[in-house]
Structure formats: structure tokens, C-alpha cells
Motif scaffolding. Sequence first.
Motif, short mmCIF file in Angstrom:
data_model
loop_
_atom_site.label_atom_id
_atom_site.label_comp_id
_atom_site.label_asym_id
_atom_site.label_seq_id
_atom_site.Cartn_x
_atom_site.Cartn_y
_atom_site.Cartn_z
N TYR A 58 88.74 68.40 51.31
CA TYR A 58 89.66 67.48 50.96
C TYR A 58 90.71 67.21 50.39
CZ TYR A 58 89.62 62.83 52.58
OH TYR A 58 90.35 61.53 53.44
N GLU A 115 83.18 70.88 49.74
CA GLU A 115 84.27 69.63 50.63
C GLU A 115 84.90 68.70 49.52
OE1 GLU A 115 82.20 65.56 53.07
OE2 GLU A 115 80.71 66.38 51.45
N LEU A 123 85.79 61.09 48.54
CA LEU A 123 86.92 61.50 49.27
C LEU A 123 87.80 59.74 48.91
CD1 LEU A 123 85.06 62.88 52.15
CD2 LEU A 123 85.65 63.62 50.51
#
Length: 360
Positions: free
Chosen positions: A86, A82, A53
Motif C-alpha cells: 500500500y 499488505e 493504511l
Amino acid sequence: MKPPHATGHPGQVPELRLVAWETTRNCNLNCIHCRAAATRGPYQNELGTEAALTLLDQIAEVGKPIIILTGGEPLLRPDIFEIARYGTDKGLRMVMAPNGTLVTADNARRMVDAGIQRISISLDGANAASHDRFRGVQGAFEGALRGIDYARRAGLEFQINTTVTRTNLEEIPRIQQLAVELGAAAHHIFLLVPTGRGKYIVDQAIDAVQYEETLNWFYDQRDKTPLQLKATCAPHYYRILRQRARAEGISVTFESHGLDAVTRGCLAGTGFCFVSNQGVVQPCGFLSLACGDVTKTHFGEIWRHSEIFTALRDPDRLEGKCGRCEYRRVCGGCRARAYEATGNFLAEEPLCSYQPPRDA
């Protein structure tokens, strides 16, 4: 002679348009041409969720490129949705490159929900025998077709990728027709680059004459198929496109569709870069030159200041006939093939039959 359609200026940091991120090297296939020689892991020191991320945060600070979530097989990464969500929320255009065999009705819907805008699935043969031989696993062809069907039913746009070798050269028209029948948005052909397992099938690579013939055939399909067409690892196509268009008296225009965000040949280190499963930044996945490590240095710092990227951004530093070619700013030659052949990433492209005029 002034290079036609010159792009960029030495010392100028170009727009970041594409990032291919090897989210994992784990894979359920055993493809004979695999750049990463990927297989079932586990692989050590792959970027964890937090680091993944953070990487997307840093890329978003540089620009809003297309992010290709690739592998290995990205669907083997548990947090892939995920990560995709993101990136989507950061305003990045997220796409994915699964092999198709692990695509199910459920994860096709999850891809759509995560904002994946397109997936690419490779078909390297027009039937099970040739595709499975290339992919190293029996049932890979049927698995890919099944995954494509799930994607289509979920409303997930997909394209077909094909790596061209001597063994499947005659099948390319049939593969392209199959792509049309399956409802693909695009067909991208990839010319073999002898890295990873590809080094062991270098004798299956097409020669310079076949390369030129294939790209001219590909150009001829532009008005014969509803598919968006792009040749990858084939920078000569952007010379051929201009030569043919000029001969036909038409203007050359480009559009950006999914993974097709290319207006010139080799984008390595200019509009494109590759991030390995461990966070090492390279000009492309086939050019194994470490330009920085995102676990130690901000991605933006690497993109802006890598000495290798700086060299690649100046077409006047190309050597041999690439250096004097009038198409050097729109083709550039495959830097990975040059490096594999000579150890010098600025050397002339070894698989090009075009001879530029001496005064270019």
C-alpha cells in the motif's frame, strides 16, 4: 561566527524525509540494548490494518518520505506485506528493518513483490558468540546470515547495522569487512542511546574520547570500502565530516541511499520522526516524548504544529555548549542522550568532547 552549512529556519516546517514506524513491538529476540524492551507479545492496542493504511495516507499528504517498517520484528505482523504494498502504491519509499532470523526464501520474494527497496539487518558481533550474546538468543547470528543469503538471492538490497558498545568496539572493522563479503550495500553504525533495555548496559557505552576516535576511524573508511557508510545516533559525525573535509581541502557532498537520507546530525523532529506501535508520534524512537497520537490527530497536524517539534527545529534554542557551537545546525547533538541525562531535550549533548569557541 556564522555556523557552516546552516540548514533550515526557525518557524519553517522542514521536509519530512524519514519516518520510522514501529509496526509491532512483538519480537523473537531479546536484545540487551533494545529501545522498546520488545519481547513476545501480544501487545495491546497496536494499530490495526485499517489504521495502518490511514496512517500511510496521512503521511503521503505531507510528503514522500522513506518509511522504515520496524519493530520489534516487523515480520511478526501478519499484514506487513499488505502495508508495504500500500505504501509503495502511494509513492512512498518502503524499507524494512527485520532482524534477519525470520527472513525466508518466500518472504524475501514477498518483500520484493511488495516494493520493499532495502532491508537492514543488524550484526553486532563478527561471530556467533558475540552477536548472540548481544541479541540474547543462541543461533541469532546464523539466523541473520541465513536471512541475508535469502535476501541476496531474491535480489533484495540490504545493509548491515551495528550498535557500537565497549564490548564490540574492537570488532567493528571485522564486522565491516564481513558486510563487504556478504554483499551489503551499506554499513550503518549506531552509537548506544541508554533507553529501554539500553539503560541497563549504560556501563557498556563508549566514552566521549572513544566516540570521537570511532567516528574518525569511520570517516577514514570512506575511501577504503565499497559500502555506503552512515553513523546514526552520532550527530558529531557531521561535524567531524566537515572538519576533516576542510582540512583535506575537499568539498562535502551527500547522497540519499536507502536509509541514508541524512545531510545533518540529529534529525529528531526536523527531517525525521518515529511512530509507535500504538500510534504515538515521537521525535525519534529513543526520545520518549509524545508529540501527538495519530488515532486522535491527523499525522500532518502533528508534524507541522507539535510544540516539541517546533523547539527542535530551532538550533538557537539549544542550551549549554551545543547552543554556542558553530556546528549546531549540522550536528545538533543527540537530543535523546541529552534528555536521558538531564530531563531536558534541549540540553547539551553529554557525550561530546568538542569545545566550541566562545564567540561561535
